[in-house]
Design a protein around this motif. Structure first.
Motif, PDB file in Angstrom:
ATOM      1  N   THR A  68      52.354  55.436  -6.030  1.00 39.63           N
ATOM      2  CA  THR A  68      52.585  56.375  -4.949  1.00 39.63           C
ATOM      3  C   THR A  68      52.624  55.600  -3.622  1.00 39.63           C
ATOM      4  N   ASP A  69      52.953  56.271  -2.545  1.00 44.74           N
ATOM      5  CA  ASP A  69      52.874  55.630  -1.235  1.00 44.74           C
ATOM      6  C   ASP A  69      51.441  55.143  -1.002  1.00 44.74           C
ATOM      7  N   GLY A  70      51.277  53.889  -0.611  1.00 44.45           N
ATOM      8  CA  GLY A  70      49.929  53.394  -0.369  1.00 44.45           C
ATOM      9  C   GLY A  70      49.846  51.896  -0.493  1.00 44.45           C
ATOM     10  N   GLU A  71      48.648  51.393  -0.846  1.00 50.02           N
ATOM     11  CA  GLU A  71      48.389  49.967  -0.960  1.00 50.02           C
ATOM     12  C   GLU A  71      47.819  49.632  -2.330  1.00 50.02           C
ATOM     13  N   TRP A  72      47.899  48.356  -2.683  1.00 45.09           N
ATOM     14  CA  TRP A  72      47.416  47.936  -3.999  1.00 45.09           C
ATOM     15  C   TRP A  72      47.101  46.449  -3.994  1.00 45.09           C
ATOM     16  N   LYS A  73      46.368  46.004  -5.044  1.00 45.16           N
ATOM     17  CA  LYS A  73      46.029  44.602  -5.261  1.00 45.16           C
ATOM     18  C   LYS A  73      45.949  44.350  -6.763  1.00 45.16           C
ATOM     19  N   PHE A  74      45.829  43.076  -7.118  1.00 42.29           N
ATOM     20  CA  PHE A  74      45.487  42.684  -8.481  1.00 42.29           C
ATOM     21  C   PHE A  74      43.974  42.450  -8.554  1.00 42.29           C
ATOM     22  N   ARG A  75      43.345  42.828  -9.655  1.00 46.85           N
ATOM     23  CA  ARG A  75      41.968  42.414  -9.872  1.00 46.85           C
ATOM     24  C   ARG A  75      41.692  42.286 -11.367  1.00 46.85           C
ATOM     25  N   GLU A  76      40.646  41.550 -11.684  1.00 42.84           N
ATOM     26  CA  GLU A  76      40.320  41.236 -13.073  1.00 42.84           C
ATOM     27  C   GLU A  76      39.108  42.036 -13.520  1.00 42.84           C
ATOM     28  N   ASN A  77      39.192  42.559 -14.761  1.00 41.76           N
ATOM     29  CA  ASN A  77      38.070  43.251 -15.398  1.00 41.76           C
ATOM     30  C   ASN A  77      37.588  44.470 -14.614  1.00 41.76           C
ATOM     31  N   ASN A  78      38.504  45.144 -13.910  1.00 41.74           N
ATOM     32  CA  ASN A  78      38.135  46.338 -13.145  1.00 41.74           C
ATOM     33  C   ASN A  78      36.978  46.064 -12.193  1.00 41.74           C
TER      34      ASN A  78
END
Length: 223
Positions: A72-82
């Protein structure tokens, strides 16, 4: 192999020697681990972890992972193991990732996101595969019927669409609900060609498999 045997009848010792044989054994996993430890988190994905991160999957290259996601409209990142102890965001260049870097911004859509940990790079591209035509949606008057990636075969580029209803008419396959990349079958031989001829349907319910594992010779099957 050398064996020493006692002959009970004569009380003599017998020796027997055989040739040495080497056996190579290859083991295989009975179940493939389709997921990796990496995922996608953010306001655009899962409200910054309110639900599990969107999964990324292994590819045929170590250290390279891919996700097919709706954002959706917004921001995000990658991360490991939640977990936030290991997360990747924006780096110094537009396609770089760096540990603890800034958030990526996105508009809503369906995307293919690739994370390359070998080179600390990522790509994000709009991506979908669908059916369009007079036999389905009046050549795009409504959204195309969408395929899903077949993750039961993670090292093959296979897409499936089950139980789609077609009417009498023609249709094609295309990417991103757009005519820039579309496939037909000019020779009616089960091989897809870019900008190829329309396929013909009679009214009914069908399941489709698109196989792009060999990019030079993509194929399709209809059930």
């Amino acid at each position: 192999v050398r064996a020493v045997i006692l002959d009970a009848a004569t009380s003599s010792v017998l020796e027997r020697t055989t040739l040495t044989t080497s056996i190579n054994v290859t083991t295989y996993l009975t179940v493939l681990d389709l997921s990796s430890t990496w995922g996608i988190v953010g306001s655009a994905a899962n409200d910054w972890g309110a639900t599990p991160d969107l999964p990324m999957f292994t590819t045929g290259t170590d250290g390279v992972f891919v996700a097919y996601v709706n954002l959706t409209d917004g921001e995000w990142k990658f991360r490991e193991n939640n977990d936030w102890s290991n997360n990747l965001g924006s780096g110094s260049a537009a396609d770089d990732v760096s540990s603890g870097g800034g958030n990526f911004a996105t508009t809503a859509g369906s995307f293919k996101i690739t994370l390359d940990l070998n080179n600390n790079k990522y790509t994000k591209e709009s991506f979908s595969l669908g059916i369009v035509g007079g036999a389905y949606n009046n050549w795009g008057a409504t959204p195309d019927a969408q395929f899903k990636r077949d993750w039961s075969r993670p090292f093959d580029d296979i897409w499936i669409l089950n139980d789609v209803t077609l009417i009498d008419g023609e249709y094609k396959f295309r990417a991103n609900n757009d005519w820039g990349t579309n496939y037909g079958d000019s020779n009616a031989d089960g091989t897809l060609e870019l900008d190829g001829g329309n396929l013909q349907a009679t009214a009914g319910t069908y399941s489709f498999i698109l196989d792009f594992s060999d990019p030079a010779n993509p194929t399709y099957t209809i059930n």
